[in-house]
Design a protein around this motif. Structure first.
Motif, PDB file in Angstrom:
ATOM      1  N   HIS A  68       0.842  -1.202   0.000  1.00  0.00           N
ATOM      2  CA  HIS A  68       0.000   0.000   0.000  1.00  0.00           C
ATOM      3  C   HIS A  68       0.878   1.252   0.000  1.00  0.00           C
ATOM      4  O   HIS A  68       0.639   2.197  -0.766  1.00  0.00           O
ATOM      5  CB  HIS A  68      -0.891   0.012   1.254  1.00  0.00           C
ATOM      6  CG  HIS A  68      -2.270  -0.510   1.039  1.00  0.00           C
ATOM      7  ND1 HIS A  68      -3.374   0.303   0.957  1.00  0.00           N
ATOM      8  CD2 HIS A  68      -2.730  -1.767   0.916  1.00  0.00           C
ATOM      9  CE1 HIS A  68      -4.460  -0.435   0.789  1.00  0.00           C
ATOM     10  NE2 HIS A  68      -4.086  -1.706   0.761  1.00  0.00           N
ATOM     11  N   ALA A  69       1.858   1.269   0.903  1.00  0.00           N
ATOM     12  CA  ALA A  69       2.736   2.435   1.015  1.00  0.00           C
ATOM     13  C   ALA A  69       3.530   2.647  -0.269  1.00  0.00           C
ATOM     14  O   ALA A  69       3.728   3.786  -0.716  1.00  0.00           O
ATOM     15  CB  ALA A  69       3.676   2.261   2.202  1.00  0.00           C
ATOM     16  N   SER A  99       1.312   4.165  -2.823  1.00  0.00           N
ATOM     17  CA  SER A  99       1.101   5.572  -2.501  1.00  0.00           C
ATOM     18  C   SER A  99       2.282   6.423  -2.946  1.00  0.00           C
ATOM     19  O   SER A  99       2.107   7.491  -3.551  1.00  0.00           O
ATOM     20  CB  SER A  99       0.869   5.736  -1.001  1.00  0.00           C
ATOM     21  OG  SER A  99       0.733   7.095  -0.651  1.00  0.00           O
ATOM     22  N   GLN A 159      -3.744   6.531  -2.804  1.00  0.00           N
ATOM     23  CA  GLN A 159      -4.077   5.954  -1.505  1.00  0.00           C
ATOM     24  C   GLN A 159      -5.265   5.019  -1.703  1.00  0.00           C
ATOM     25  O   GLN A 159      -6.381   5.474  -1.983  1.00  0.00           O
ATOM     26  CB  GLN A 159      -4.431   7.056  -0.506  1.00  0.00           C
ATOM     27  CG  GLN A 159      -3.243   7.857  -0.014  1.00  0.00           C
ATOM     28  CD  GLN A 159      -2.669   7.312   1.290  1.00  0.00           C
ATOM     29  OE1 GLN A 159      -3.096   6.274   1.795  1.00  0.00           O
ATOM     30  NE2 GLN A 159      -1.677   8.006   1.825  1.00  0.00           N
ATOM     31  N   CYS A 168      -0.668   0.956   9.700  1.00  0.00           N
ATOM     32  CA  CYS A 168      -0.866   2.191   8.935  1.00  0.00           C
ATOM     33  C   CYS A 168      -0.202   3.376   9.625  1.00  0.00           C
ATOM     34  O   CYS A 168       0.406   4.238   8.962  1.00  0.00           O
ATOM     35  CB  CYS A 168      -2.357   2.464   8.747  1.00  0.00           C
ATOM     36  SG  CYS A 168      -3.154   1.361   7.565  1.00  0.00           S
ATOM     37  N   ARG A 187       3.405   3.619   8.930  1.00  0.00           N
ATOM     38  CA  ARG A 187       3.761   3.978   7.558  1.00  0.00           C
ATOM     39  C   ARG A 187       3.132   5.291   7.114  1.00  0.00           C
ATOM     40  O   ARG A 187       3.218   5.647   5.939  1.00  0.00           O
ATOM     41  CB  ARG A 187       3.336   2.851   6.601  1.00  0.00           C
ATOM     42  CG  ARG A 187       4.161   1.599   6.768  1.00  0.00           C
ATOM     43  CD  ARG A 187       3.536   0.391   6.115  1.00  0.00           C
ATOM     44  NE  ARG A 187       4.395  -0.761   6.275  1.00  0.00           N
ATOM     45  CZ  ARG A 187       4.510  -1.459   7.400  1.00  0.00           C
ATOM     46  NH1 ARG A 187       3.791  -1.114   8.452  1.00  0.00           N
ATOM     47  NH2 ARG A 187       5.329  -2.487   7.475  1.00  0.00           N
ATOM     48  N   LEU A 222       0.047   6.032   6.717  1.00  0.00           N
ATOM     49  CA  LEU A 222      -0.992   5.758   5.729  1.00  0.00           C
ATOM     50  C   LEU A 222      -2.360   6.052   6.323  1.00  0.00           C
ATOM     51  O   LEU A 222      -2.580   5.877   7.532  1.00  0.00           O
ATOM     52  CB  LEU A 222      -0.966   4.287   5.303  1.00  0.00           C
ATOM     53  CG  LEU A 222       0.198   3.782   4.450  1.00  0.00           C
ATOM     54  CD1 LEU A 222       0.108   2.266   4.330  1.00  0.00           C
ATOM     55  CD2 LEU A 222       0.158   4.421   3.065  1.00  0.00           C
TER      56      LEU A 222
END
Length: 467
Positions: free
Chosen positions: A256-257, A260, A266, A304, A307, A309
């Motif tokens: 995910h990071a 992004s 996102q 999250c 990170r 996020l």
């Protein structure tokens, strides 16, 4: 030690049973954690949903799957309430019929399907398509077209070919499909074990470590008609704690990071799959829905935060954990046979009128089950038995080892708990057996939700040549 070529049932002989199996103080008693919430014995007769199984068999025959509606609904609500603020998708592959799909809708859950047939059941039930997810590693063009036409809420893509195929479908139909990317995180959770690295070698998903998952995201972003929702990870089955989910979430959120930072997106959603375990025998100690929800949401929040996020909307996919304990299978005993083995040991085989055609899991997965005498009280001492089916296979075993009363005899009824998941859904016509009905019980009433197959059903597909 090398496994026997013909399977576990032919390996070294032991009639004492596994170390965890203890002789019961009362062989007539139920172990409550193995049975649905309304199951009880009254004068030795097993009742489920207020229906005596002796009466149920008299009306509907045996074998039969007995579905405790109150238990099923209660487990569905427990996941809905425990995971409040998240999306709960009932995994229809565990067991699905029109009635169950309607219960799931009424209890406020979403529905996960993995074939055109399961999608057709959802459509027949009138299930809201925006709350349907569509899985599968090799969805056909026709299946994808139907899913897009119906407007399913999300399609979990599993290969580069599928991304191309789905993009083609959306262009042809002038529609948009919401998709998630199934990834393999190099983690497998099975009961209390999780092992990294060895699990890229499978047919499902895009590998994170190879970069395929990131490439899939890029391909979806570049395609017209595809809306990317997030990533999906499924790590195994019969999971009893959150350790494996923690490792998987860490690796998926690292991706995910990366998405992004490198792509500037996102992702709004994250699905950590299902596989939550149930108690098949006394050796199993599953977590309840509320505990799982607390642990899993904390894992996602913490990862999250580490990170920087935004926390994605979490979804999970319980199937077995809802359907499994809600069903027992009732059989009639046909023969009892004591077989003398080497060294003077004796194994008692109790043969019933079903078997691997209605429960393949013991033969296929070496699964463990329990059972109980369901039609009477017995004063006989407990006897270690093996509950077997009627099929032409030595491995046709339903319950490998369990104590039953020593006077178990032809005509008795025996019930096996925990058969709601992957028993009816994997049932077959082996030896041209007729698949049993699913009979729902509640408040002293029974009703057939999947009828018993008949010989006419069996022969209807036999395209015999003209006489």
């Amino acid at each position: 030690m090398r496994a026997h070529e013909a399977g576990w049932a032919h390996a070294a002989v032991s009639v004492r049973g596994p170390a965890w199996l203890r002789e019961p103080g009362d062989v007539n008693a139920l172990v409550p954690e193995l049975w649905s919430q309304t199951a009880r014995k009254v004068d030795g007769v097993l009742e489920v949903g207020g229906v005596r199984l002796t009466d149920l068999v008299e009306q509907h025959g045996s074998p039969a799957y007995v579905l405790d509606e109150a238990d099923f609904r209660a487990r569905a609500r427990a996941f809905r309430d425990g995971f409040a603020g998240c999306d709960v998708f009932y995994a229809g592959k565990a067991f699905l019929c029109t009635t169950v799909a309607r219960w799931i809708d009424e209890e406020g859950l979403n529905l996960d399907v993995c074939s055109g047939g399961e999608l057709a059941v959802a459509e027949r039930a009138g299930f809201p398509m925006k709350r349907v997810g569509f899985h599968g590693n090799n969805k056909t063009l026709a299946e994808l077209e139907r899913a897009v036409e119906l407007g399913v809420g999300r399609i979990i893509v599993d290969s580069f070919h599928e991304i191309d195929r789905l993009a083609h479908v959306t262009r042809e139909l002038g529609r948009t499909a919401r998709v998630m990317v199934r990834v393999t995180a190099g983690v497998e959770a099975h009961t209390h074990e999780y092992i990294a690295t060895a699990h890229e070698d499978q047919k499902f998903g895009f590998s994170i470590s190879s970069g395929d998952a990131l490439d899939a995201v890029r391909q979806i972003r570049a395609a017209e008609g595809l809306e990317l929702l997030g990533l999906h990870s499924h790590i195994g089955s019969q999971i009893f704690d959150s350790s494996g989910f923690e490792v998987a979430a860490r690796r998926v959120l690292e991706l995910h990071a990366q998405i992004s930072s490198e792509i500037g997106v996102q992702l709004p959603e994250l699905d950590l799959g299902g596989g939550f375990g149930i108690a098949y025998t006394t050796q199993d100690d599953p977590s309840d829905a509320a505990q799982l929800a607390t642990e899993m949401t904390k894992i996602v929040r913490d990862e999250c935060r580490a990170r920087d996020l935004e926390v994605p909307r979490l979804s999970v996919e319980p199937g077995r954990a809802i359907a499994g304990p809600a069903v027992c299978t009732v059989y009639e005993v046909g023969t009892v046979k004591a077989v003398e083995l080497d060294g003077g040991a004796v194994r008692t085989y109790v043969s019933v009128d079903g078997g691997m055609s209605d429960n393949i899991r013991t033969a296929l997965y070496d699964a463990d089950y329990s059972c109980t005498l369901a039609n009477r009280v017995s004063d006989a001492p407990a006897l270690m038995t093996r509950l077997v089916g009627k099929h032409c296979e030595a491995g046709d075993i339903v319950v490998k080892d369990e104590f039953l009363p020593g006077d178990v005899a032809p005509g008795d009824l025996v019930a096996v708990p925990g058969t709601g998941a992957y028993c009816r859904s994997m049932a077959s016509n082996y030896n041209h057996a007729l698949r049993p009905p699913v009979v729902a019980v509640k408040d002293g009433e029974s009703r057939v939700v999947v009828r018993r197959e008949t010989l006419d059903d069996l022969l209807r597909l036999d395209a015999a040549p003209e006489a």
